[in-house]
Design an enzyme around this catalytic site. Structure first.
Site, PDB file in Angstrom:
ATOM      1  CE  LYS A  87      -3.806  -2.393   0.220  1.00 38.25           C
ATOM      2  NZ  LYS A  87      -4.687  -2.486  -0.964  1.00 38.25           N
ATOM      3  NE  ARG A  88       3.314   1.256  -4.888  1.00 37.74           N
ATOM      4  CZ  ARG A  88       3.055  -0.033  -5.174  1.00 37.74           C
ATOM      5  NH1 ARG A  88       2.986  -0.945  -4.205  1.00 37.74           N
ATOM      6  NH2 ARG A  88       2.886  -0.414  -6.425  1.00 37.74           N
ATOM      7  CB  ALA A 100       1.463   6.674  -0.555  1.00 37.68           C
ATOM      8  CG  LEU A 111      -5.283  10.064   4.992  1.00 39.49           C
ATOM      9  CD1 LEU A 111      -5.356   9.801   6.492  1.00 39.49           C
ATOM     10  CD2 LEU A 111      -6.260  11.192   4.603  1.00 39.49           C
ATOM     11  CG  LEU A 137      -5.567   9.105  -0.122  1.00 41.53           C
ATOM     12  CD1 LEU A 137      -5.078   9.348  -1.542  1.00 41.53           C
ATOM     13  CD2 LEU A 137      -6.122  10.396   0.478  1.00 41.53           C
ATOM     14  N   GLY A 141       0.969  13.067   4.019  1.00 43.21           N
ATOM     15  CA  GLY A 141       1.338  12.627   5.363  1.00 43.21           C
ATOM     16  C   GLY A 141       2.695  11.953   5.420  1.00 43.21           C
ATOM     17  CD  GLU A 191       0.956  16.168   7.441  1.00 41.48           C
ATOM     18  OE1 GLU A 191       0.302  15.111   7.339  1.00 41.48           O
ATOM     19  OE2 GLU A 191       0.459  17.245   7.802  1.00 41.48           O
ATOM     20  CD  GLU A 242      -1.567  16.969   2.076  1.00 39.57           C
ATOM     21  OE1 GLU A 242      -0.891  17.354   1.099  1.00 39.57           O
ATOM     22  OE2 GLU A 242      -1.080  16.369   3.041  1.00 39.57           O
ATOM     23  NE  ARG A 270      -4.432  11.937  -4.029  1.00 40.16           N
ATOM     24  CZ  ARG A 270      -4.229  11.416  -5.223  1.00 40.16           C
ATOM     25  NH1 ARG A 270      -5.201  11.439  -6.118  1.00 40.16           N
ATOM     26  NH2 ARG A 270      -3.080  10.867  -5.539  1.00 40.16           N
ATOM     27  N   GLY A 324      -3.014  17.354   7.968  1.00 40.70           N
ATOM     28  CA  GLY A 324      -3.514  17.154   9.338  1.00 40.70           C
ATOM     29  C   GLY A 324      -2.482  16.542  10.256  1.00 40.70           C
TER      30      GLY A 324
HETATM   31  C1  1HE Z   1      -2.708   3.715  -1.245  1.00 43.31           C
HETATM   32  C2  1HE Z   1      -2.146   4.996  -1.130  1.00 43.31           C
HETATM   33  C3  1HE Z   1      -2.736   5.873  -0.194  1.00 43.31           C
HETATM   34  C4  1HE Z   1      -1.080   3.946  -2.663  1.00 43.31           C
HETATM   35  N1  1HE Z   1      -3.774   5.410   0.532  1.00 43.31           N
HETATM   36  N2  1HE Z   1      -3.727   3.321  -0.494  1.00 43.31           N
HETATM   37  N3  1HE Z   1      -1.481  10.658  -0.744  1.00 43.31           N
HETATM   38  C5  1HE Z   1      -1.524  10.693  -2.085  1.00 43.31           C
HETATM   39  O1  1HE Z   1      -2.275  11.413  -2.694  1.00 43.31           O
HETATM   40  C6  1HE Z   1      -0.614   9.710  -2.806  1.00 43.31           C
HETATM   41  C7  1HE Z   1      -1.446   8.571  -3.364  1.00 43.31           C
HETATM   42  N4  1HE Z   1      -0.636   7.532  -3.968  1.00 43.31           N
HETATM   43  C8  1HE Z   1      -0.046   7.687  -5.189  1.00 43.31           C
HETATM   44  O2  1HE Z   1      -0.060   8.739  -5.799  1.00 43.31           O
HETATM   45  C9  1HE Z   1       0.650   6.496  -5.748  1.00 43.31           C
HETATM   46  O3  1HE Z   1       0.114   5.330  -5.133  1.00 43.31           O
HETATM   47  C10 1HE Z   1       2.179   6.486  -5.533  1.00 43.31           C
HETATM   48  C11 1HE Z   1       2.813   7.541  -6.454  1.00 43.31           C
HETATM   49  C12 1HE Z   1       2.573   6.751  -4.100  1.00 43.31           C
HETATM   50  C13 1HE Z   1       2.753   5.081  -5.909  1.00 43.31           C
HETATM   51  O4  1HE Z   1       2.343   4.764  -7.213  1.00 43.31           O
HETATM   52  P1  1HE Z   1       2.415   3.246  -7.710  1.00 43.31           P
HETATM   53  O5  1HE Z   1       2.042   3.217  -9.171  1.00 43.31           O
HETATM   54  O6  1HE Z   1       3.727   2.655  -7.316  1.00 43.31           O
HETATM   55  O7  1HE Z   1       1.318   2.441  -6.827  1.00 43.31           O
HETATM   56  P2  1HE Z   1      -0.283   2.412  -7.006  1.00 43.31           P
HETATM   57  O8  1HE Z   1      -0.635   1.410  -8.052  1.00 43.31           O
HETATM   58  O9  1HE Z   1      -0.850   3.753  -7.143  1.00 43.31           O
HETATM   59  O10 1HE Z   1      -0.743   1.864  -5.585  1.00 43.31           O
HETATM   60  C14 1HE Z   1      -0.384   0.553  -5.158  1.00 43.31           C
HETATM   61  C15 1HE Z   1      -1.334   0.192  -4.037  1.00 43.31           C
HETATM   62  O11 1HE Z   1      -1.112   1.066  -2.945  1.00 43.31           O
HETATM   63  C16 1HE Z   1      -2.786   0.343  -4.420  1.00 43.31           C
HETATM   64  O12 1HE Z   1      -3.525  -0.594  -3.664  1.00 43.31           O
HETATM   65  P3  1HE Z   1      -4.130  -1.937  -4.365  1.00 43.31           P
HETATM   66  O13 1HE Z   1      -4.899  -2.621  -3.271  1.00 43.31           O
HETATM   67  O14 1HE Z   1      -4.993  -1.455  -5.514  1.00 43.31           O
HETATM   68  O15 1HE Z   1      -2.930  -2.716  -4.844  1.00 43.31           O
HETATM   69  C17 1HE Z   1      -3.117   1.737  -3.907  1.00 43.31           C
HETATM   70  O16 1HE Z   1      -4.491   1.924  -3.645  1.00 43.31           O
HETATM   71  C18 1HE Z   1      -2.315   1.734  -2.629  1.00 43.31           C
HETATM   72  N5  1HE Z   1      -2.024   3.098  -2.190  1.00 43.31           N
HETATM   73  N6  1HE Z   1      -1.151   5.118  -2.015  1.00 43.31           N
HETATM   74  C19 1HE Z   1      -4.237   4.175   0.376  1.00 43.31           C
HETATM   75  N7  1HE Z   1      -2.261   7.103   0.030  1.00 43.31           N
HETATM   76  C20 1HE Z   1      -3.259  13.649   8.076  1.00 43.31           C
HETATM   77  S1  1HE Z   1      -3.822  14.323   6.623  1.00 43.31           S
HETATM   78  C21 1HE Z   1      -2.661  13.825   5.405  1.00 43.31           C
HETATM   79  C22 1HE Z   1      -3.274  14.023   4.058  1.00 43.31           C
HETATM   80  C23 1HE Z   1      -2.520  13.319   2.985  1.00 43.31           C
HETATM   81  O17 1HE Z   1      -1.588  12.554   3.227  1.00 43.31           O
HETATM   82  S2  1HE Z   1      -3.020  13.647   1.396  1.00 43.31           S
HETATM   83  C24 1HE Z   1      -1.891  12.749   0.396  1.00 43.31           C
HETATM   84  C25 1HE Z   1      -2.382  11.367   0.108  1.00 43.31           C
END
Ligand code: 1HE
Length: 265
Positions: free
Chosen positions: A31-32, A69, A71, A73, A118, A121, A141, A144, A149
């Site tokens: 889940k990265r 990656a 929070l 999501l 996060g 963070e 953020e 999205r 947070g």
């Molecule tokens: C996840 C998450 C996640 C991956 N929550 N499951 N963070 C983001 O906006 C970043 C979101 N993630 C991405 O942009 C990409 O996943 C990555 C660039 C980090 C990696 O890409 P990649 O191609 O290597 O992996 P993928 O195919 O996108 O994801 C692989 C799996 O990880 C997949 O799950 P699967 O069950 O389908 O295999 C994804 O759903 C899972 N995954 N990232 C949940 N973030 C306290 S407030 C803080 C607010 C924030 O942090 S906002 C930023 C959120």
């Protein structure tokens, strides 16, 4: 002393070597290394225990090709949280990251791939950040429909300044490589961030623990104080640290001209 080898962990792993260097691993690569609520609780558990475990320095690393990656999501979507639920969750993120920043034990983050939301963070709660060529930093953020947070408004703004942080959040700007180094998102940019982080942890672990305690907690506390109070607190901390028994031999070596000199080569 707290034992760290029998902590109940699923998404993190921790181990310590004979020199007192602990390695904390984000262990949810599928889940990265996204931070779900369980992982946040594990961070609280680990970083509550480490300062009382005798560990001298910590390397924070990740399994897989991405550091973190941010929070979880998917969990956030499925839970469909109330405002109060999410506020309480954020308070647990703060508990974990404050435990790190104010722990008094040096934490060196070995970064790679995504250090986003996060994940940034989390990295910014470490005391030193080491990036490799694959590392990139972002605060997605805004894209999205979220807001930070986990302390970014304090720690990321502290690293890069308010204007850059707002730009990152509004536009999704990504920093990497030399530019990330130049703006302060990382302190080192190397080929192998884990090897470098371990070297830095070993170097820091050579310092007396009381000196490291002051460096890795007092500076952060003092930043929260007025200048007048910070100066007073600095004098008190220096009174304790600079008269510690552990320093006597080092001072004696300097006085005897046997200690290493501070020179650039
Ligand atoms: C996840 C998450 C996640 C991956 N929550 N499951 N963070 C983001 O906006 C970043 C979101 N993630 C991405 O942009 C990409 O996943 C990555 C660039 C980090 C990696 O890409 P990649 O191609 O290597 O992996 P993928 O195919 O996108 O994801 C692989 C799996 O990880 C997949 O799950 P699967 O069950 O389908 O295999 C994804 O759903 C899972 N995954 N990232 C949940 N973030 C306290 S407030 C803080 C607010 C924030 O942090 S906002 C930023 C959120």
């Amino acid at each position: 002393m707290t034992r760290i080898d029998d902590l109940p962990l699923a998404n993190l792993a921790v181990s310590a070597d004979d020199d007192g260097i602990a390695t904390v691993t984000l262990n949810r690569a599928a889940k990265r290394n996204a931070l779900d609520s369980e992982t946040v609780e594990e961070l609280v558990t680990i970083f509550s225990a480490l300062p009382r475990s005798g560990v001298r320095a910590v390397v924070l690393r990740a399994e897989g090709t991405h550091f973190c990656a941010g929070l979880d999501l998917v969990e956030h979507f499925k839970e469909d949280r109330t405002a109060a639920d999410f506020m309480h969750l954020c308070l647990r993120w703060h508990e974990a990251f404050n435990k790190m920043e104010y722990s008094g034990v040096p934490i060196i983050a070995a970064l790679k791939g995504a250090v986003v939301g996060g994940g940034l963070e989390l990295a910014s709660a470490a005391h030193i950040r080491v990036a490799d060529q694959s590392t990139y930093f972002a605060l997605p953020e805004g894209q999205r429909g979220l807001f930070t947070g986990g302390g970014a408004t304090i720690r990321v703004a502290d690293l890069v300044g308010k204007a850059r942080m707002i730009d990152m959040m509004l536009t999704g700007r990504i920093y990497k490589g030399e530019e990330a180094l130049a703006v302060g998102l990382c302190q080192y940019l190397v080929e192998d961030s884990e090897a470098k982080a371990m070297d830095l942890a070993r170097a820091a672990a050579e310092n007396p623990p009381l000196s490291n305690f002051a460096i890795c907690s007092a500076i952060s506390h003092m930043q929260n104080m007025s200048a007048l109070d910070a100066a007073y607190a600095e004098a008190v901390v220096a009174g304790v640290v600079n008269t510690q028994k552990d320093a006597r031999g080092r001072l004696e070596a300097f006085a005897n001209k046997t200690a290493a000199r501070v020179r650039p080569e």
